[in-house]
Design an enzyme around this catalytic site. Structure first.
Site, PDB file in Angstrom:
ATOM      1  N   LYS A  23      -0.984  16.238  18.004  1.00  0.00           N
ATOM      2  CA  LYS A  23      -2.436  16.385  17.930  1.00  0.00           C
ATOM      3  C   LYS A  23      -3.104  15.049  18.236  1.00  0.00           C
ATOM      4  O   LYS A  23      -4.003  14.964  19.061  1.00  0.00           O
ATOM      5  CB  LYS A  23      -2.815  16.846  16.518  1.00  0.00           C
ATOM      6  CG  LYS A  23      -4.303  17.064  16.308  1.00  0.00           C
ATOM      7  CD  LYS A  23      -4.702  17.158  14.835  1.00  0.00           C
ATOM      8  CE  LYS A  23      -3.947  18.214  14.079  1.00  0.00           C
ATOM      9  NZ  LYS A  23      -4.522  18.479  12.746  1.00  0.00           N
ATOM     10  N   THR A  74     -14.368  18.624  11.860  1.00  0.00           N
ATOM     11  CA  THR A  74     -13.282  19.563  12.179  1.00  0.00           C
ATOM     12  C   THR A  74     -13.849  20.935  12.546  1.00  0.00           C
ATOM     13  O   THR A  74     -13.469  21.525  13.572  1.00  0.00           O
ATOM     14  CB  THR A  74     -12.286  19.671  11.012  1.00  0.00           C
ATOM     15  OG1 THR A  74     -11.922  18.363  10.598  1.00  0.00           O
ATOM     16  CG2 THR A  74     -11.037  20.427  11.429  1.00  0.00           C
ATOM     17  N   ASP A 127      -7.443  16.283   3.439  1.00  0.00           N
ATOM     18  CA  ASP A 127      -6.861  17.558   3.881  1.00  0.00           C
ATOM     19  C   ASP A 127      -7.153  18.524   2.720  1.00  0.00           C
ATOM     20  O   ASP A 127      -8.074  18.266   1.931  1.00  0.00           O
ATOM     21  CB  ASP A 127      -5.353  17.418   4.178  1.00  0.00           C
ATOM     22  CG  ASP A 127      -4.788  18.618   4.951  1.00  0.00           C
ATOM     23  OD1 ASP A 127      -4.970  18.692   6.167  1.00  0.00           O
ATOM     24  OD2 ASP A 127      -4.175  19.505   4.319  1.00  0.00           O
ATOM     25  N   GLN A 184       0.932  16.428  13.555  1.00  0.00           N
ATOM     26  CA  GLN A 184      -0.073  15.376  13.725  1.00  0.00           C
ATOM     27  C   GLN A 184       0.271  14.428  14.877  1.00  0.00           C
ATOM     28  O   GLN A 184      -0.613  13.902  15.539  1.00  0.00           O
ATOM     29  CB  GLN A 184      -0.214  14.602  12.404  1.00  0.00           C
ATOM     30  CG  GLN A 184      -1.528  13.846  12.263  1.00  0.00           C
ATOM     31  CD  GLN A 184      -2.670  14.711  11.757  1.00  0.00           C
ATOM     32  OE1 GLN A 184      -2.493  15.522  10.859  1.00  0.00           O
ATOM     33  NE2 GLN A 184      -3.853  14.560  12.322  1.00  0.00           N
ATOM     34  N   LYS A 225       1.397  12.112   7.509  1.00  0.00           N
ATOM     35  CA  LYS A 225       0.764  13.022   6.541  1.00  0.00           C
ATOM     36  C   LYS A 225       1.241  12.637   5.161  1.00  0.00           C
ATOM     37  O   LYS A 225       2.321  12.055   5.015  1.00  0.00           O
ATOM     38  CB  LYS A 225       1.155  14.470   6.828  1.00  0.00           C
ATOM     39  CG  LYS A 225       0.197  15.482   6.247  1.00  0.00           C
ATOM     40  CD  LYS A 225      -1.010  15.636   7.155  1.00  0.00           C
ATOM     41  CE  LYS A 225      -2.071  16.525   6.573  1.00  0.00           C
ATOM     42  NZ  LYS A 225      -3.079  16.877   7.598  1.00  0.00           N
ATOM     43  N   ASN A 238     -13.769  22.671   3.566  1.00  0.00           N
ATOM     44  CA  ASN A 238     -14.439  21.805   4.538  1.00  0.00           C
ATOM     45  C   ASN A 238     -14.444  22.404   5.947  1.00  0.00           C
ATOM     46  O   ASN A 238     -15.486  22.478   6.595  1.00  0.00           O
ATOM     47  CB  ASN A 238     -13.758  20.415   4.537  1.00  0.00           C
ATOM     48  CG  ASN A 238     -14.306  19.534   5.632  1.00  0.00           C
ATOM     49  OD1 ASN A 238     -13.756  19.475   6.730  1.00  0.00           O
ATOM     50  ND2 ASN A 238     -15.406  18.857   5.376  1.00  0.00           N
TER      51      ASN A 238
HETATM   52  P1  NDP Z   1     -10.241  22.490   1.580  1.00  0.00           P
HETATM   53  O1  NDP Z   1      -9.458  22.099   0.402  1.00  0.00           O
HETATM   54  O2  NDP Z   1     -11.622  21.970   1.742  1.00  0.00           O
HETATM   55  O3  NDP Z   1     -10.336  24.067   1.675  1.00  0.00           O
HETATM   56  C1  NDP Z   1      -9.186  24.858   1.763  1.00  0.00           C
HETATM   57  C2  NDP Z   1      -9.602  26.319   1.705  1.00  0.00           C
HETATM   58  O4  NDP Z   1      -8.482  27.137   1.972  1.00  0.00           O
HETATM   59  C3  NDP Z   1     -10.110  26.729   0.347  1.00  0.00           C
HETATM   60  O5  NDP Z   1     -11.056  27.756   0.506  1.00  0.00           O
HETATM   61  C4  NDP Z   1      -8.860  27.242  -0.338  1.00  0.00           C
HETATM   62  O6  NDP Z   1      -9.121  28.177  -1.366  1.00  0.00           O
HETATM   63  C5  NDP Z   1      -8.147  27.904   0.808  1.00  0.00           C
HETATM   64  N1  NDP Z   1      -6.695  27.828   0.589  1.00  0.00           N
HETATM   65  C6  NDP Z   1      -5.943  26.704   0.466  1.00  0.00           C
HETATM   66  N2  NDP Z   1      -4.664  26.997   0.243  1.00  0.00           N
HETATM   67  C7  NDP Z   1      -4.615  28.341   0.212  1.00  0.00           C
HETATM   68  C8  NDP Z   1      -3.560  29.238   0.012  1.00  0.00           C
HETATM   69  N3  NDP Z   1      -2.290  28.820  -0.189  1.00  0.00           N
HETATM   70  N4  NDP Z   1      -3.853  30.565   0.065  1.00  0.00           N
HETATM   71  C9  NDP Z   1      -5.136  30.982   0.281  1.00  0.00           C
HETATM   72  N5  NDP Z   1      -6.168  30.160   0.463  1.00  0.00           N
HETATM   73  C10 NDP Z   1      -5.914  28.864   0.432  1.00  0.00           C
HETATM   74  O7  NDP Z   1      -9.349  22.095   2.845  1.00  0.00           O
HETATM   75  P2  NDP Z   1      -9.789  21.938   4.370  1.00  0.00           P
HETATM   76  O8  NDP Z   1     -10.879  22.867   4.717  1.00  0.00           O
HETATM   77  O9  NDP Z   1      -9.952  20.503   4.643  1.00  0.00           O
HETATM   78  O10 NDP Z   1      -8.439  22.391   5.104  1.00  0.00           O
HETATM   79  C11 NDP Z   1      -8.223  23.728   5.560  1.00  0.00           C
HETATM   80  C12 NDP Z   1      -7.156  23.726   6.652  1.00  0.00           C
HETATM   81  O11 NDP Z   1      -7.607  22.923   7.748  1.00  0.00           O
HETATM   82  C13 NDP Z   1      -5.801  23.118   6.249  1.00  0.00           C
HETATM   83  O12 NDP Z   1      -4.788  23.803   6.953  1.00  0.00           O
HETATM   84  C14 NDP Z   1      -5.889  21.686   6.775  1.00  0.00           C
HETATM   85  O13 NDP Z   1      -4.614  21.153   7.013  1.00  0.00           O
HETATM   86  C15 NDP Z   1      -6.651  21.925   8.065  1.00  0.00           C
HETATM   87  N6  NDP Z   1      -7.337  20.764   8.627  1.00  0.00           N
HETATM   88  C16 NDP Z   1      -8.250  20.044   7.912  1.00  0.00           C
HETATM   89  C17 NDP Z   1      -8.899  18.975   8.488  1.00  0.00           C
HETATM   90  C18 NDP Z   1      -9.942  18.195   7.769  1.00  0.00           C
HETATM   91  O14 NDP Z   1     -10.545  17.318   8.390  1.00  0.00           O
HETATM   92  N7  NDP Z   1     -10.235  18.468   6.510  1.00  0.00           N
HETATM   93  C19 NDP Z   1      -8.613  18.558   9.875  1.00  0.00           C
HETATM   94  C20 NDP Z   1      -7.700  19.435  10.576  1.00  0.00           C
HETATM   95  C21 NDP Z   1      -7.081  20.476   9.945  1.00  0.00           C
HETATM   96  P3  NDP Z   1      -9.147  27.676  -2.918  1.00  0.00           P
HETATM   97  O15 NDP Z   1     -10.317  26.753  -2.993  1.00  0.00           O
HETATM   98  O16 NDP Z   1      -9.287  28.911  -3.709  1.00  0.00           O
HETATM   99  O17 NDP Z   1      -7.839  26.979  -3.111  1.00  0.00           O
HETATM  100  O1  2IT Z   2      -4.876  17.797   9.848  1.00  0.00           O
HETATM  101  C1  2IT Z   2      -5.679  16.892  10.146  1.00  0.00           C
HETATM  102  O2  2IT Z   2      -5.854  16.542  11.322  1.00  0.00           O
HETATM  103  C2  2IT Z   2      -6.451  16.268   9.064  1.00  0.00           C
HETATM  104  N1  2IT Z   2      -6.318  16.666   7.915  1.00  0.00           N
HETATM  105  C3  2IT Z   2      -7.366  15.119   9.365  1.00  0.00           C
HETATM  106  C4  2IT Z   2      -6.593  13.835   9.504  1.00  0.00           C
HETATM  107  C5  2IT Z   2      -7.429  12.590   9.635  1.00  0.00           C
HETATM  108  O3  2IT Z   2      -6.805  11.523   9.638  1.00  0.00           O
HETATM  109  O4  2IT Z   2      -8.651  12.661   9.731  1.00  0.00           O
END
Ligand code: NDP
Ligand code: 2IT
Length: 450
Positions: A113, A208, A165, A110, A125, A239
């Site tokens: 980034k 994102t 997250d 982070q 984080k 998300n």
């Molecule tokens: P969510 O909780 O909304 O979704 C996560 C998704 O990934 C779900 O479909 C989940 O499945 C799956 N998942 C999570 N852990 C595992 C695992 N160990 N094995 C297989 N599938 C898994 O999270 P986000 O979409 O917000 O985050 C997804 C990724 O994006 C993460 O790496 C996060 O750090 C990154 N990210 C998120 C940001 C944000 O703004 N939200 C910004 C930048 C990066 P299930 O529901 O079955 O657990």
């Molecule tokens: O990994 C990431 O950049 C996030 N989960 C979002 C962080 C934020 O402060 O919006």
């Protein structure tokens, strides 16, 4: 031993169990070698030794009462890694796999980034080893309140601004913000990703995924190509994945996969966005529900994946968007993507590709958007939410989206030009790491030893 090797070896010795942090630090530090050689001031000022040590690391007890009346105890974390260029900023993850190593790798990433976005935000984080699956809405609320009952004393709108997250979306942010407001009486916007009625920013939910696609289009345009009309593979169904699918469809691309922790959907006709949102955002169900809504799709449970493989990456595609979690794309997966003619990998998740997978992809010279550049749209829009809160304004969706596009395009230019400066045209891993590092490191020198 070189400066970089020394620091990596020290991290492994002093925190032996934190394997994900070792991986993130190894990737960043290795790509800084040409800069460190050119600019001895970083070694002289012990910047690497200082950077890999968080400024502050908090672990705390989260105790709450479940629906059966039993007391539950979880471990909460906030790692405030680096505040050189601005207040700590970064998400909160609720997942049973969370360890100190997970939160440290995410906090470390982070820093760079947030620096790359060009905005004034430091790196942090947090989260907890907690499984939201199967919990009632009331249990989630009591957990979030208990979590904030400790966290509130460590955060503040100019100190540390957490966000979502994995496992933390609008619902959880609302419960945490409510508790913060009760404890402090302050309506100061201390979390981002808030609901629109109480200080949230339009387009933060989408940011994102939308930013990820804007970044991939920048890479494609730079190579005289485009995503329009192309088959895309997306992993995850949360998300980031949902709004990646949404934006890909808006620009005329065809996403055909999504996945969750239990299995994947391959929908050759193209993912049905309404069915995906109904399954995940409304019903919080497994992807087997998507299959009920779209019986022409194919569902493959994880139990049928060959050992050591993620089947999403065996679907032939022009562009791949890992958007679930860390290390979900390994060398065998990368080799299969390349064999099938994939031209672009853009990371939505944090550190989704293993070090070996990144090596293979870079060697193949296809477009590769590293997470800290490609998924920075979320945190950038969080900063836009902070700006709106501080000035008591609410901008339109179009205004925020326009700014997001500008930020993603600036990140691409910065990483791309930095790669060229070091004779590694096209290597955005090196470009993003050096560009992100330089701003933070130079600031640390300006601020004096700390
Ligand atoms: P969510 O909780 O909304 O979704 C996560 C998704 O990934 C779900 O479909 C989940 O499945 C799956 N998942 C999570 N852990 C595992 C695992 N160990 N094995 C297989 N599938 C898994 O999270 P986000 O979409 O917000 O985050 C997804 C990724 O994006 C993460 O790496 C996060 O750090 C990154 N990210 C998120 C940001 C944000 O703004 N939200 C910004 C930048 C990066 P299930 O529901 O079955 O657990
Ligand atoms: O990994 C990431 O950049 C996030 N989960 C979002 C962080 C934020 O402060 O919006």
């Amino acid at each position: 031993m070189s400066y970089v090797d020394n620091v990596i070896s020290e991290i492994k010795k002093s925190s032996p169990a934190q394997v994900e942090f070792h991986q993130a630090a190894t990737e960043v530090l290795n790509s800084l070698r040409p800069l460190l050689q050119k600019e001895p001031k970083y070694e002289k000022n012990k910047i690497l030794e200082r950077l890999v040590e968080p400024e502050r690391q908090i672990t705390f007890r989260v105790a709450w009462i479940d629906d059966k009346g039993e007391i539950q105890v979880n471990r909460g974390y906030r790692v405030q890694f680096n505040s050189a260029i601005g207040p700590y900023k970064g998400g909160l993850r609720l997942h049973p796999s969370v360890t100190t190593g997970t939160i440290k790798f995410l906090g470390f990433e982070q820093i760079f980034k947030n620096s790359l976005t060009g905005l004034a935000i430091g790196g942090a984080k947090g989260g907890a080893k907690f499984d939201p699956k199967g919990k009632s809405d009331n249990e989630i609320m009591r957990f979030c309140q208990a979590f904030m009952t400790e966290l509130f004393r460590h955060v503040g709108p100019t100190v540390d601004v957490p966000a979502g997250d994995i496992g933390v979306g609008g619902r959880e942010i609302g419960y945490m913000y409510g508790q913060y407001k009760r404890l402090t009486t302050s309506h100061d916007g201390v979390l981002t990703g808030k609901g629109i009625n109480y200080g949230g920013s339009l387009a933060r939910t989408e940011a994102t995924g939308y930013g990820l696609v804007y970044f991939a289009e920048e890479m494609m345009n730079d190579r005289g190509n485009s995503l329009a009309g192309k088959i895309c593979a997306v992993s995850g169904a949360g998300n980031v994945a949902i709004y990646t699918v949404d934006k890909l469809q808006q620009i005329g691309a065809k996403p055909v996969t999504v996945s969750d922790s239990r299995g994947m959907i391959h929908h050759a006709a193209g993912i049905d966005l309404a069915a995906l949102r109904q399954t995940k955002e409304v019903e919080r169900a497994s992807l087997t529900r998507y299959l009920e809504l779209c019986p022409d799709a194919k569902y493959i449970p994880v139990s049928e994946y060959p050992k050591g493989r993620n089947m999403v990456w065996s679907v032939p595609c022009f562009a791949a968007f890992p958007a679930a979690t860390q290390n979900e794309l390994n060398a065998a997966d990368a080799a299969e993507l390349l064999k099938n003619g994939c031209q672009c990998v853009s990371e939505g998740a944090n550190m989704p590709s293993t070090l070996e997978a990144v090596d293979l992809i870079l060697k193949a010279k296809i477009a590769f958007g590293p997470a800290k550049a490609a998924n920075a749209g979320g945190v950038s829009t969080s900063q836009l939410e902070m700006a709106q809160n501080a000035s008591m304004q609410q901008w339109s969706f179009e205004e925020v989206d326009q700014k997001l596009r500008g930020i993603m395009s600036g990140i691409f230019r910065n990483a791309n030009e930095t790669a060229k400066e070091f004779g590694e045209a096209g290597n955005l891993v090196l470009g993003a790491n050096i560009a992100g590092f330089r701003k933070v490191a130079d600031t640390m020198i300006s601020l004096g030893v700390y």
